[in-house]
Design a protein around this motif. Structure first.
Motif, PDB file in Angstrom:
ATOM      1  N   MET A  32       0.831  -1.198   0.000  1.00 33.23           N
ATOM      2  CA  MET A  32       0.000   0.000   0.000  1.00 33.23           C
ATOM      3  C   MET A  32       0.870   1.253   0.000  1.00 33.23           C
ATOM      4  O   MET A  32       0.626   2.206  -0.743  1.00 33.23           O
ATOM      5  CB  MET A  32      -0.907  -0.007   1.234  1.00 33.23           C
ATOM      6  N   PHE A  33       1.918   1.242   0.831  1.00 32.68           N
ATOM      7  CA  PHE A  33       2.791   2.408   0.919  1.00 32.68           C
ATOM      8  C   PHE A  33       3.522   2.657  -0.389  1.00 32.68           C
ATOM      9  O   PHE A  33       3.883   3.795  -0.710  1.00 32.68           O
ATOM     10  CB  PHE A  33       3.793   2.219   2.055  1.00 32.68           C
ATOM     11  N   ALA A  34       3.743   1.602  -1.182  1.00 34.44           N
ATOM     12  CA  ALA A  34       4.428   1.756  -2.467  1.00 34.44           C
ATOM     13  C   ALA A  34       3.702   2.732  -3.386  1.00 34.44           C
ATOM     14  O   ALA A  34       4.324   3.366  -4.251  1.00 34.44           O
ATOM     15  CB  ALA A  34       4.557   0.392  -3.154  1.00 34.44           C
ATOM     16  N   LEU A  35       2.398   2.901  -3.185  1.00 30.62           N
ATOM     17  CA  LEU A  35       1.626   3.833  -4.000  1.00 30.62           C
ATOM     18  C   LEU A  35       2.048   5.281  -3.770  1.00 30.62           C
ATOM     19  O   LEU A  35       1.826   6.145  -4.613  1.00 30.62           O
ATOM     20  CB  LEU A  35       0.129   3.672  -3.695  1.00 30.62           C
ATOM     21  N   ALA A  36       2.691   5.544  -2.630  1.00 29.92           N
ATOM     22  CA  ALA A  36       3.163   6.899  -2.341  1.00 29.92           C
ATOM     23  C   ALA A  36       4.260   7.327  -3.315  1.00 29.92           C
ATOM     24  O   ALA A  36       4.587   8.511  -3.400  1.00 29.92           O
ATOM     25  CB  ALA A  36       3.683   6.983  -0.911  1.00 29.92           C
ATOM     26  N   GLY A  37       4.819   6.376  -4.055  1.00 32.22           N
ATOM     27  CA  GLY A  37       5.827   6.698  -5.051  1.00 32.22           C
ATOM     28  C   GLY A  37       5.315   7.638  -6.129  1.00 32.22           C
ATOM     29  O   GLY A  37       6.102   8.259  -6.859  1.00 32.22           O
ATOM     30  N   LEU A  38       3.992   7.789  -6.235  1.00 38.85           N
ATOM     31  CA  LEU A  38       3.401   8.720  -7.197  1.00 38.85           C
ATOM     32  C   LEU A  38       3.726  10.171  -6.839  1.00 38.85           C
ATOM     33  O   LEU A  38       3.760  11.032  -7.717  1.00 38.85           O
ATOM     34  CB  LEU A  38       1.883   8.534  -7.232  1.00 38.85           C
ATOM     35  N   CYS A  39       3.982  10.420  -5.565  1.00 39.00           N
ATOM     36  CA  CYS A  39       4.250  11.791  -5.103  1.00 39.00           C
ATOM     37  C   CYS A  39       5.749  12.063  -5.206  1.00 39.00           C
ATOM     38  O   CYS A  39       6.477  12.023  -4.207  1.00 39.00           O
ATOM     39  CB  CYS A  39       3.769  11.952  -3.663  1.00 39.00           C
ATOM     40  N   ARG A  40       6.208  12.381  -6.376  1.00 43.54           N
ATOM     41  CA  ARG A  40       7.645  12.454  -6.643  1.00 43.54           C
ATOM     42  C   ARG A  40       8.300  13.762  -6.222  1.00 43.54           C
ATOM     43  O   ARG A  40       9.508  13.924  -6.366  1.00 43.54           O
ATOM     44  CB  ARG A  40       7.900  12.209  -8.136  1.00 43.54           C
ATOM     45  N   ARG A  41       7.522  14.701  -5.688  1.00 47.84           N
ATOM     46  CA  ARG A  41       8.087  16.000  -5.284  1.00 47.84           C
ATOM     47  C   ARG A  41       8.255  16.105  -3.771  1.00 47.84           C
ATOM     48  O   ARG A  41       8.574  17.170  -3.251  1.00 47.84           O
ATOM     49  CB  ARG A  41       7.197  17.124  -5.794  1.00 47.84           C
ATOM     50  N   VAL A  42       8.054  14.996  -3.066  1.00 45.13           N
ATOM     51  CA  VAL A  42       8.138  15.017  -1.605  1.00 45.13           C
ATOM     52  C   VAL A  42       9.550  15.371  -1.143  1.00 45.13           C
ATOM     53  O   VAL A  42      10.536  14.789  -1.595  1.00 45.13           O
ATOM     54  CB  VAL A  42       7.725  13.651  -1.014  1.00 45.13           C
ATOM     55  N   LYS A  43       9.624  16.344  -0.226  1.00 44.19           N
ATOM     56  CA  LYS A  43      10.901  16.744   0.362  1.00 44.19           C
ATOM     57  C   LYS A  43      11.039  16.240   1.798  1.00 44.19           C
ATOM     58  O   LYS A  43      12.145  16.059   2.291  1.00 44.19           O
ATOM     59  CB  LYS A  43      11.050  18.265   0.342  1.00 44.19           C
ATOM     60  N   LEU A  44       9.906  16.051   2.480  1.00 48.12           N
ATOM     61  CA  LEU A  44       9.922  15.582   3.861  1.00 48.12           C
ATOM     62  C   LEU A  44       8.977  14.404   4.008  1.00 48.12           C
ATOM     63  O   LEU A  44       7.809  14.486   3.632  1.00 48.12           O
ATOM     64  CB  LEU A  44       9.526  16.702   4.819  1.00 48.12           C
ATOM     65  N   LEU A  45       9.490  13.305   4.558  1.00 51.77           N
ATOM     66  CA  LEU A  45       8.668  12.132   4.860  1.00 51.77           C
ATOM     67  C   LEU A  45       8.818  11.802   6.330  1.00 51.77           C
ATOM     68  O   LEU A  45       9.934  11.661   6.841  1.00 51.77           O
ATOM     69  CB  LEU A  45       9.112  10.932   4.022  1.00 51.77           C
ATOM     70  N   SER A  46       7.692  11.686   7.028  1.00 54.08           N
ATOM     71  CA  SER A  46       7.696  11.313   8.439  1.00 54.08           C
ATOM     72  C   SER A  46       6.780  10.107   8.624  1.00 54.08           C
ATOM     73  O   SER A  46       5.595  10.155   8.272  1.00 54.08           O
ATOM     74  CB  SER A  46       7.217  12.478   9.308  1.00 54.08           C
ATOM     75  N   LEU A  47       7.336   9.031   9.174  1.00 57.57           N
ATOM     76  CA  LEU A  47       6.586   7.812   9.449  1.00 57.57           C
ATOM     77  C   LEU A  47       6.673   7.523  10.942  1.00 57.57           C
ATOM     78  O   LEU A  47       7.769   7.376  11.486  1.00 57.57           O
ATOM     79  CB  LEU A  47       7.165   6.633   8.669  1.00 57.57           C
ATOM     80  N   GLU A  48       5.527   7.444  11.601  1.00 55.13           N
ATOM     81  CA  GLU A  48       5.521   7.171  13.032  1.00 55.13           C
ATOM     82  C   GLU A  48       4.396   6.210  13.377  1.00 55.13           C
ATOM     83  O   GLU A  48       3.242   6.408  12.993  1.00 55.13           O
ATOM     84  CB  GLU A  48       5.351   8.467  13.829  1.00 55.13           C
ATOM     85  N   GLY A  49       4.744   5.146  14.076  1.00 56.08           N
ATOM     86  CA  GLY A  49       3.736   4.190  14.517  1.00 56.08           C
ATOM     87  C   GLY A  49       3.119   3.378  13.405  1.00 56.08           C
ATOM     88  O   GLY A  49       1.971   2.937  13.511  1.00 56.08           O
ATOM     89  N   CYS A  50       3.878   3.133  12.324  1.00 56.75           N
ATOM     90  CA  CYS A  50       3.397   2.311  11.203  1.00 56.75           C
ATOM     91  C   CYS A  50       3.984   0.905  11.381  1.00 56.75           C
ATOM     92  O   CYS A  50       5.058   0.590  10.861  1.00 56.75           O
ATOM     93  CB  CYS A  50       3.812   2.918   9.873  1.00 56.75           C
ATOM     94  N   SER A  51       3.286   0.073  12.115  1.00 59.43           N
ATOM     95  CA  SER A  51       3.857  -1.178  12.607  1.00 59.43           C
ATOM     96  C   SER A  51       4.029  -2.258  11.547  1.00 59.43           C
ATOM     97  O   SER A  51       4.742  -3.235  11.775  1.00 59.43           O
ATOM     98  CB  SER A  51       2.989  -1.730  13.749  1.00 59.43           C
TER      99      SER A  51
END
Length: 282
Positions: A166-185
């Motif tokens: 599911m998270f692999a779909l975030a690859g569509l957002c190619r302009r991301v400068k900041l990624l924060s992942l918290e509590g994604c078990s």
């Protein structure tokens, strides 16, 4: 209106127990840039006899506050029409937070009108959008990332159902400068790597309390990415040996950083072993 008359240069405003009617005079704040609205019908206040914030209030807001840069809506109702009005009229809007909303299905598609949106935060939402978005549904999540493909910041917190595919779909957002992942078990090192190594603009990475992400699964591609970041916070679990900050160890300069078979209390960077006090990495 009285406040607006006496505060002609006011740029930031926060309204609680807000209703559609209460939003009518907000247009008098000609220079307003940051606005936080907590609806009278939000979970914080329960059900109000005076109603809450609906498409009517959102439309009034949109036409009156065209200089908004940041907008937070808490407990608001409404639908596609209200969010579309905000997107069309508030051309300078860069940051939008939707929290504990009560919006009708289909509102998410209206985000396409927010042409300059850089940051979208969805907080405390038991559901995102019944039509078409539930985060556990692959097609729905794909629709969310398509709408937000121009986003510069992506923050995912306590989303325990988000797994690698599911998270692999975030690859569509190619302009991301900041990624924060918290509590994604459910996220693993492989799942994070598959996305972040495809983002050429990534400058800041924060990974906290994601227990399936392990230091020992670090690859050359991921460690090379770390060496080029401006900011790194890496605390996926309390056993991680990679220090939260790599200042002074070459981070931010081109080159490869290797991490392998490091003893507790040591850190290997570009072939060198660095000592740090016990507990720093945790």
């Amino acid at each position: 209106m009285d406040i607006a008359g006496g505060c002609a240069t006011l740029q930031e405003l926060e309204l609680h127990r807000c209703t559609d009617l209460a939003l009518r005079p907000v247009s008098a704040f000609a220079h307003l840039q940051i606005l936080r609205i907590v609806a009278a019908s939000s979970p914080l206040y329960g059900t109000s006899e005076d109603g809450g914030v609906t498409d009517i209030g959102l439309t009034i807001l949109a036409h009156g506050c065209k200089r908004l840069v940041k907008l937070e809506l808490v407990g608001c109702e409404g639908s596609y029409d209200g969010i579309a009005a905000v997107g069309r009229c508030c051309a300078m809007l860069e940051e939008l937070t939707i929290a504990e909303h009560r919006m009708d299905g289909g509102w998410l598609a209206a985000l396409a009108f927010c042409g300059n949106l850089k940051t979208l935060r969805l907080q405390g939402c038991a559901r995102i959008d019944d039509d078409p978005c539930q985060l556990r549904d692959r097609h729905a999540l794909h629709a969310l990332f398509l709408v937000c493909e121009g986003a510069r910041e992506l923050l995912v917190q306590n989303c325990w159902g988000l797994e690698d595919d599911m998270f692999a779909l975030a690859g569509l957002c190619r302009r991301v400068k900041l990624l924060s992942l918290e509590g994604c078990s459910l996220l693993t090192t492989r799942g994070v790597e598959s996305v972040v190594t495809s983002w050429n603009d990534l400058q800041s990475l924060q990974v906290v309390a994601c227990n399936k992400i392990k230091d020992e699964e670090m690859t050359g591609a991921l460690s090379e990415l770390f060496s080029n970041l401006k900011e790194l916070k890496w605390r996926p679990d309390n056993k991680s040996l990679l220090a939260a900050s790599l200042v002074g160890t070459g981070m931010g300069k081109k080159g490869r950083v290797f991490f392998k078979r490091i003893l507790p209390g040591h850190q290997r960077v570009k072939g060198k072993v660095l000592n740090y006090p016990a507990g720093v990495a945790a």
